[in-house]
Design a protein around this motif. Structure first.
Motif: not given
Length: 198
Positions: A51-57, A162-164, A196-198
């Motif tokens: 799966r893609p790497d997560i770009a938003f921490d 991204v879940i809030f 949020i970074r895409n």
């Protein structure tokens, strides 16, 4: 029904709900406060899923001053990551202490950034998910009657979602009105979405 991540914020615990049941979170750092940065960095955790790497921490990319202005205690945020092998979530926990006597003691907030798709999230929670948009970004609003006092917004990204997830800490005995669970949440999510970074 269960989602990828479910907050048990009263005990400062996150559990991931999978087909096999809840799995405890791996807390990477429960005290660090790190200033947000706009530079591209390697993700703190990667998995072997393809799966893609997560770009938003969430703990690094949501600016502390923005979270503080929204009433959340950014000085005491906590990393709460969930490396699951077949997918990963980078998590950050916040608390907001805004007592309204007889209504609430405040809120707990988990922000989870994961490399699962919005379609997967919708399939998992179709019975409680309502499609919507946040600043033009595809999203879901989830209010699950079985997850009392919790309101979730799930936003689509290029790498996943991204879940809030916000937990309403009531200040009275008995159940709180479901109308209180998401009060003010939409405005907050709209205000932080641009980070949020895409």
């Amino acid at each position: 029904m269960g989602g990828w991540g479910r907050a048990a914020l009263g005990a400062v615990v996150i559990a991931v709900v999978s087909a096999c049941g809840p799995v405890p979170a791996t807390v990477v750092d429960d005290s660090a406060t790190v200033a947000a940065t706009s530079t591209t960095r390697a993700p703190r955790i990667v998995d072997d899923s393809g799966r893609p790497d997560i770009a938003f921490d969430p703990c690094l990319d949501l600016p502390d001053d923005v979270m503080t202005a929204a009433g959340y205690d950014a000085a005491h945020k906590k990393f709460a990551d969930m490396p699951m092998g077949s997918y990963t979530f980078l998590g950050c926990e916040y608390n907001k202490h805004d007592l309204v006597p007889g209504v609430r003691r405040g809120y707990g907030l988990n922000v989870l950034s994961g490399n699962v798709s919005l379609d997967e999230e919708l399939e998992k929670n179709a019975d409680v998910a309502i499609p919507t948009t946040v600043n033009g970004r595809s999203a879901l609003r989830e209010v699950d009657p079985t997850t009392t006092d919790t309101c979730r917004y799930v936003l689509e990204t290029d790498f996943g979602i991204v879940i809030f997830s916000r937990l309403h800490y009531k200040d009275h005995p008995g159940p709180s009105a479901q109308s209180e669970w998401c009060a003010g949440m939409e405005h907050f999510v709209f205000s932080v979405e641009p980070f949020i970074r895409n």
